[in-house]
Design an enzyme around this catalytic site. Structure first.
Site, PDB file in Angstrom:
ATOM      1  N   GLU A   1      11.888  12.496 -13.201  1.00 36.07           N
ATOM      2  CA  GLU A   1      13.285  12.354 -12.777  1.00 36.07           C
ATOM      3  C   GLU A   1      13.496  11.166 -11.843  1.00 36.07           C
ATOM      4  OE1 GLU A   1      12.673  16.664 -13.878  1.00 36.07           O
ATOM      5  OE2 GLU A   1      11.608  15.228 -12.589  1.00 36.07           O
TER       6      GLU A   1
ATOM      7  N   ILE B   1      -3.191  -1.635   5.440  1.00 34.50           N
ATOM      8  CA  ILE B   1      -2.532  -1.241   6.687  1.00 34.50           C
ATOM      9  C   ILE B   1      -1.219  -0.532   6.362  1.00 34.50           C
ATOM     10  CG2 ILE B   1      -1.405  -2.059   8.804  1.00 34.50           C
ATOM     11  CD1 ILE B   1      -4.408  -2.267   8.974  1.00 34.50           C
TER      12      ILE B   1
ATOM     13  N   ASP C   1       0.829  -1.210   0.000  1.00 35.90           N
ATOM     14  CA  ASP C   1       0.000   0.000   0.000  1.00 35.90           C
ATOM     15  C   ASP C   1       0.862   1.259   0.000  1.00 35.90           C
ATOM     16  OD1 ASP C   1      -2.789  -1.039   0.193  1.00 35.90           O
ATOM     17  OD2 ASP C   1      -2.038  -1.941   2.033  1.00 35.90           O
TER      18      ASP C   1
END
Length: 519
Positions: free
Chosen positions: A266, A43, A11
């Site tokens: 970049e 989580i 996540d």
């Protein structure tokens, strides 16, 4: 070389900007053999992802151009995961993200699905409770026989696949010896014999030029003899001068080409170059932007150094010499910051020979990245510079003294080596013994023998002046407590290059005055 590349995402990865940069261009390139497995457990370290991350990841990836598969039970839905991977492998024209919804700490009776298990160990009591909950009676590190049996069958399978591939390659080598030799060099990393002879050399009679332009000459010369050299710029190719004139653009339908259009990405550009460098020893990626914009990609550059990845960072517009774009575009602290980073070569060439030397060093150093700081403004081809000198990091370009006892040592880098050389001429006309030293790379100089370093910077000579259009931080190590560092310890300004050099006191007159104070 017909393998798939698998990437594990969490996540937190989905929140980071670099993942969007990389995933965007992966879809643009149609990288059908890239498969990302996303551990969707909701989580993060601070708590449930709902506190900061509520977007629809599936739709975002679909909008980027990815194929998306959702495995709803990732805790023990192994067959579904296996089927999802097979489906992903069948998609040839775009990358695939497999979202696998899981419970973090699965099996832990007291800590599963909580952020407390994200970055901390379960602890002895909870480990024991988890073992009981999962029905796992074995001692720590014990591998059950059925697992051994399942795992051990892959050894002969792998050997068979390798044998098949080697036989196929041997047949290919007979039919296409030149192409096979090129492929083998990319796999092994062996450089062609005499490759360095392709590097151009310059004399003081050659016209002056910006080192960014000289860099392009060197890149194009090397591209003819190094088939693994490829790269590009973050939407600044015409300013960074990084185009390989003999190649087209690497795109979805032209993967054989070597000019990589990274777009304004970049951080992603640096990360992609790390992947290229770590994939095969014979691939030599380079990437470019303005030197000040390394701030957007520093994490990737640090990973290059940490992972011993040979990435060549071509960083132009390296000082206040870029002129009117002003302080937002003028690097000040950047040279010092990269000199402080372990296992990275910071190179600031002054002219054509030194630019060629910087590229020779960058290609030869298989286990560390190189940063080339290059000028926008035109610089002369200086007497005394050499490719061999660059390989030493620091070397003498002129000296009218004898016995290794000059009255003063003037030390310049990049565009300021010209100032050091001119100041040396003024002082010599006044009867002073002056040594001018080009200090292209601190790291390379540090690696030389004590005897060599003493021959360039004798410890008995404390009258030393350094000249560099950047922060003076760190120069005390070179000039000593009795020396003088001329540089810039504030942000720049918007003005033509000549004017701004005068305003900041980086002039021949300032160097001469400083030298006289020390002699």
């Amino acid at each position: 070389v017909d393998h798939y590349t698998y990437c594990i995402l969490g996540d937190g990865c989905q929140m980071e900007g670099v993942s969007n940069e990389a995933c965007s261009i992966a879809a643009h390139w149609g990288l059908g053999k890239l498969i990302a497995l996303y551990d969707d457990n909701h989580i993060s370290i601070d708590g449930d992802t709902d506190i900061a991350f509520t977007e629809d990841v599936d739709k975002r990836f679909e909008a980027l151009g990815w194929h998306v598969i959702w495995v709803k039970n990732g805790n023990n839905g192994y067959d579904k995961i296996r089927a999802a991977i097979k489906e992903a492998q069948a998609v040839k024209d775009k990358p695939t993200m497999i979202k696998i919804t899981t419970t973090i700490g699965f099996g832990s009776p007291n800590k599963s699905n909580s952020y407390s298990v994200h970055g901390s160990a379960l602890g002895a009591k909870e480990v024991e409770a988890t073992r009981q909950n999962l029905g796992w009676p074995y001692e720590p590190f014990h591998v059950p026989d059925d697992v051994k049996k399942h795992w051990s069958r892959h050894t002969p399978q792998g050997a068979s696949l390798e044998s098949e591939w080697n036989a196929k390659f041997a047949e290919y080598e007979k039919k296409y010896p030149e192409e096979a030799a090129e492929l083998k060099s990319i796999i092994t990393g062996e450089l062609p014999l005499g490759w360095e002879k392709a590097l151009p050399t310059y004399t003081p009679e050659n016209p002056g030029d910006a080192t960014r332009n000289l860099s392009q000459q060197n890149l194009n010369a090397l591209a003819k003899v190094l088939p693994g050299l490829l790269g590009g710029s973050a939407d600044l190719a015409s300013s960074n001068m990084t185009l390989l004139k003999s190649s087209g653009d690497f795109q979805k339908n032209t993967p054989e080409e070597r000019n990589v259009r990274f777009g304004v990405r970049e951080h992603g550009m640096g990360a992609i170059c790390n992947g290229i460098a770590l994939h095969s020893p014979g691939l030599i990626p380079y990437c470019a932007t303005f030197f000040v914009f390394t701030d957007y990609m520093r994490a990737a550059m640090r990973i290059s150094a940490l992972c011993e990845a040979r990435v060549i960072y071509v960083m132009t517009h390296d000082s206040i010499g870029l002129g009117e774009d002003g302080p937002t575009h003028q690097p000040i602290e950047h040279l010092a910051s990269f000199r402080a980073m372990p296992n990275i070569l910071m190179l600031r060439p002054a002219d054509g020979n030194e630019t060629a030397g910087a590229y020779k060093v960058a290609v030869q150093n298989l286990k560390r990245p190189s940063v080339l700081a290059l000028s926008r403004q035109k610089l002369p081809q200086l007497p005394g510079t050499s490719i061999e000198g660059v390989e030493k990091g620091g070397y003498v370009i002129s000296d009218n003294s004898s016995g290794n006892k000059p009255d003063v040592i003037l030390i310049g880098t990049g565009s300021e080596l010209e100032i050091a050389a001119k100041a040396g001429e003024v002082l010599r006309k006044e009867g002073k013994g002056v040594r001018v030293v080009s200090f292209v790379s601190w790291e390379l100089f540090d690696e030389q023998s004590k005897e060599y370093k003493e021959s360039v910077l004798p410890s008995s000579v404390t009258a030393r002046v350094s000249i560099e259009a950047g922060s003076t931080f760190g120069w005390g190590k070179i000039v000593g407590s009795k020396g003088k560092a001329i540089g810039i310890d504030r942000f720049g300004a918007s003005a033509p290059a000549g004017k701004i050099y005068e305003e900041f006191g980086i002039t021949v007159e300032a160097v001469v005055a400083a030298a006289k104070e020390l002699i």
